[in-house]
Each structure stands twice: as C-alpha cells, then as structure tokens.
Design a protein around this motif. Structure first.
Motif, PDB file in Angstrom:
ATOM      1  N   HIS A 286       0.863  -1.188   0.000  1.00  0.00           N
ATOM      2  CA  HIS A 286       0.000   0.000   0.000  1.00  0.00           C
ATOM      3  C   HIS A 286       0.897   1.234   0.000  1.00  0.00           C
ATOM      4  CE1 HIS A 286      -2.780   3.095   1.331  1.00  0.00           C
ATOM      5  NE2 HIS A 286      -3.759   2.281   0.973  1.00  0.00           N
ATOM      6  N   PRO A 287       0.507   2.280  -0.724  1.00  0.00           N
ATOM      7  CA  PRO A 287       1.360   3.473  -0.790  1.00  0.00           C
ATOM      8  C   PRO A 287       1.651   4.117   0.566  1.00  0.00           C
ATOM      9  CG  PRO A 287      -0.398   3.599  -2.425  1.00  0.00           C
ATOM     10  CD  PRO A 287      -0.667   2.403  -1.580  1.00  0.00           C
ATOM     11  N   ASN A 288       0.755   3.968   1.533  1.00  0.00           N
ATOM     12  CA  ASN A 288       0.882   4.677   2.805  1.00  0.00           C
ATOM     13  C   ASN A 288       1.245   3.778   3.979  1.00  0.00           C
ATOM     14  OD1 ASN A 288      -1.925   6.147   1.413  1.00  0.00           O
ATOM     15  ND2 ASN A 288       0.029   7.201   1.475  1.00  0.00           N
ATOM     16  N   ILE A 289       1.859   2.635   3.683  1.00  0.00           N
ATOM     17  CA  ILE A 289       2.308   1.711   4.726  1.00  0.00           C
ATOM     18  C   ILE A 289       3.793   1.445   4.529  1.00  0.00           C
ATOM     19  CG2 ILE A 289       2.082  -0.615   5.705  1.00  0.00           C
ATOM     20  CD1 ILE A 289      -0.884  -0.517   4.885  1.00  0.00           C
ATOM     21  N   ASP A 290       4.570   1.673   5.585  1.00  0.00           N
ATOM     22  CA  ASP A 290       6.005   1.437   5.509  1.00  0.00           C
ATOM     23  C   ASP A 290       6.252  -0.063   5.356  1.00  0.00           C
ATOM     24  OD1 ASP A 290       8.734   0.767   6.642  1.00  0.00           O
ATOM     25  OD2 ASP A 290       8.832   2.961   6.604  1.00  0.00           O
ATOM     26  N   PRO A 291       6.937  -0.484   4.291  1.00  0.00           N
ATOM     27  CA  PRO A 291       7.133  -1.915   4.047  1.00  0.00           C
ATOM     28  C   PRO A 291       8.067  -2.590   5.041  1.00  0.00           C
ATOM     29  CG  PRO A 291       8.379  -0.645   2.453  1.00  0.00           C
ATOM     30  CD  PRO A 291       7.564   0.337   3.254  1.00  0.00           C
TER      31      PRO A 291
ATOM     32  N   LEU B  10       3.763   9.182   1.154  1.00  0.00           N
ATOM     33  CA  LEU B  10       4.095   8.052   0.290  1.00  0.00           C
ATOM     34  C   LEU B  10       5.282   7.260   0.843  1.00  0.00           C
ATOM     35  CD1 LEU B  10       3.364   6.668  -2.376  1.00  0.00           C
ATOM     36  CD2 LEU B  10       4.951   8.234  -3.513  1.00  0.00           C
ATOM     37  N   MET B  11       5.060   5.978   1.117  1.00  0.00           N
ATOM     38  CA  MET B  11       6.123   5.114   1.640  1.00  0.00           C
ATOM     39  C   MET B  11       6.428   3.936   0.709  1.00  0.00           C
ATOM     40  SD  MET B  11       5.286   5.182   5.694  1.00  0.00           S
ATOM     41  CE  MET B  11       3.571   5.642   5.742  1.00  0.00           C
ATOM     42  N   GLN B  12       5.513   3.639  -0.217  1.00  0.00           N
ATOM     43  CA  GLN B  12       5.735   2.579  -1.195  1.00  0.00           C
ATOM     44  C   GLN B  12       5.359   3.108  -2.580  1.00  0.00           C
ATOM     45  OE1 GLN B  12       4.640  -1.583  -0.429  1.00  0.00           O
ATOM     46  NE2 GLN B  12       3.942  -0.956   1.621  1.00  0.00           N
ATOM     47  N   PRO B  13       6.294   3.794  -3.248  1.00  0.00           N
ATOM     48  CA  PRO B  13       5.992   4.330  -4.582  1.00  0.00           C
ATOM     49  C   PRO B  13       5.526   3.259  -5.570  1.00  0.00           C
ATOM     50  CG  PRO B  13       8.045   5.246  -3.748  1.00  0.00           C
ATOM     51  CD  PRO B  13       7.632   4.159  -2.794  1.00  0.00           C
ATOM     52  N   ALA B  14       6.052   2.050  -5.462  1.00  0.00           N
ATOM     53  CA  ALA B  14       5.643   0.974  -6.374  1.00  0.00           C
ATOM     54  C   ALA B  14       4.162   0.639  -6.188  1.00  0.00           C
ATOM     55  CB  ALA B  14       6.495  -0.268  -6.146  1.00  0.00           C
ATOM     56  N   ALA B  15       3.665   0.727  -4.969  1.00  0.00           N
ATOM     57  CA  ALA B  15       2.253   0.454  -4.711  1.00  0.00           C
ATOM     58  C   ALA B  15       1.377   1.538  -5.336  1.00  0.00           C
ATOM     59  CB  ALA B  15       1.988   0.351  -3.214  1.00  0.00           C
ATOM     60  N   LEU B  16       1.819   2.783  -5.264  1.00  0.00           N
ATOM     61  CA  LEU B  16       1.062   3.868  -5.892  1.00  0.00           C
ATOM     62  C   LEU B  16       1.047   3.684  -7.410  1.00  0.00           C
ATOM     63  CD1 LEU B  16      -0.501   6.512  -5.670  1.00  0.00           C
ATOM     64  CD2 LEU B  16       1.699   7.709  -5.812  1.00  0.00           C
ATOM     65  N   ALA B  17       2.186   3.365  -7.993  1.00  0.00           N
ATOM     66  CA  ALA B  17       2.250   3.137  -9.442  1.00  0.00           C
ATOM     67  C   ALA B  17       1.340   1.978  -9.832  1.00  0.00           C
ATOM     68  CB  ALA B  17       3.694   2.856  -9.865  1.00  0.00           C
TER      69      ALA B  17
END
Length: 185
Positions: free
Chosen positions: A91-96, A136-143
């Motif tokens: 998820h874009p807003n969760i630190d992996p 934004l903590m996971q740019p790949a999730a946002l993409a």
C-alpha cells in the motif's frame, strides 16, 4: 493535557473499541491497553479484510487477517494516534519495513480509535490512499494502483465494519465499494 485526563481519554477509547468489537464479532478484536516506552498501546486485529502482500515483487498474494497496534503517543491527543501493522502490506501509505500506517492527512484532538480502525480497514482494502509525497512510503504500490489494468481490482473485498454513527463522525453511511484518496475529516 494532564496525565489524569490523558489516561481517562485512553480508557474511553478502549471502551469504544470494546463496543466496536461487540458489534463486529469475527471481524474486529482488541486486547487490553498496555504501557510501552513509546506510549500506551492496544493490540488488535481485523479479519475478513483483503490486502495485498508484496511477496518477492509480485503484489498478487492476498492476506485477509491483520494484527496491528494502535499507539497513543505520550502527548496524545495533541499528538495523533498511530497504527503499526505486524505484517506490512502492499500500500502506498504503509512502511514496508516497519508496518507504520499513515492514517491521517490532517488530525484533530477529536480523532478516535474507532475512526483509526475504520480508516485502517479501508486502507488495507485499497479503498483509501494518499498520493502526496509526504505520505508516500511505497511508490511501487502507488504506481500499481494508478495503472489502468490494476485500478479495477481495487477496492479489495472486505467485511462490513459496523461503527456506531455517533462515534464515526464524518464517516460515510455505508462501506460502499468505491475507492477514494485519504482526505481530511
């Protein structure tokens, strides 16, 4: 806020979570309040709530049970309530790495633990996200979410979370199947 007022507020928040648990058997559970060095915490879980787990770069695996901690920082409610997933999801807003969940765009001393759980429920199922760089903590999730081929997959299936209307101020009347960005309340 004096220590006595803070303690009473946390006690009231725990009572509200207990009522949320009673209204949602099998979907939401919470434990007792425990003190930590970072603040007071409540361990809780959400079931029947789909979220994508990013396993080895493939965001296809689905997880439906989530254990998390709600943390009341030392200066709560002046400092917002925090959420930490035991197992981070895609998820874009969760630190992996840490599982920290960015719940709030803006906060208020009136934000409740029930509202935090309601937001987390929607965040996990990809119904809510915040594309702003500060969150934004996971740019790949946002993409992945913004890719047209994947956009139709969200929101993911989740059980209805019955919240008492008086404790979910500003919340939609239903948990409809639409995705929206995190917005200030």
């Amino acid at each position: 806020m004096s220590p006595g007022l803070r303690a009473r507020r946390i006690q009231e928040e725990h009572k509200l979570l207990g009522r949320l648990q009673a209204r949602n058997p099998g979907v939401f559970q919470c434990g007792p309040v425990r003190a930590t060095d970072e603040g007071d915490e409540i361990e809780a879980s959400l079931s029947e709530t789909s979220a994508i787990v990013n396993l080895e770069g493939d965001p296809a695996a689905i997880q439906t049970a989530h254990t998390f901690r709600l943390r009341f920082p030392r200066f709560f409610p002046g400092v917002p309530l925090e959420a930490w997933l035991e197992r981070p999801v895609f998820h874009p807003n969760i630190d992996p790495e840490t599982g920290f969940v960015c719940l709030w765009t803006r906060t208020s001393v009136g934000d409740t633990a029930v509202e935090a759980v309601r937001r987390l429920h929607k965040i996990l199922s990809l119904e809510m996200y915040n594309a702003e760089a500060d969150h934004l903590m996971q740019p790949a999730a946002l993409a992945w979410l913004q890719d047209g081929a994947n956009a139709a997959l969200a929101p993911l299936p989740r059980a209805h979370l019955a919240c008492e209307p008086s404790h979910a101020a500003g919340a939609p009347k239903t948990d409809g199947p639409r995705r929206r960005r995190l917005e200030p309340l």
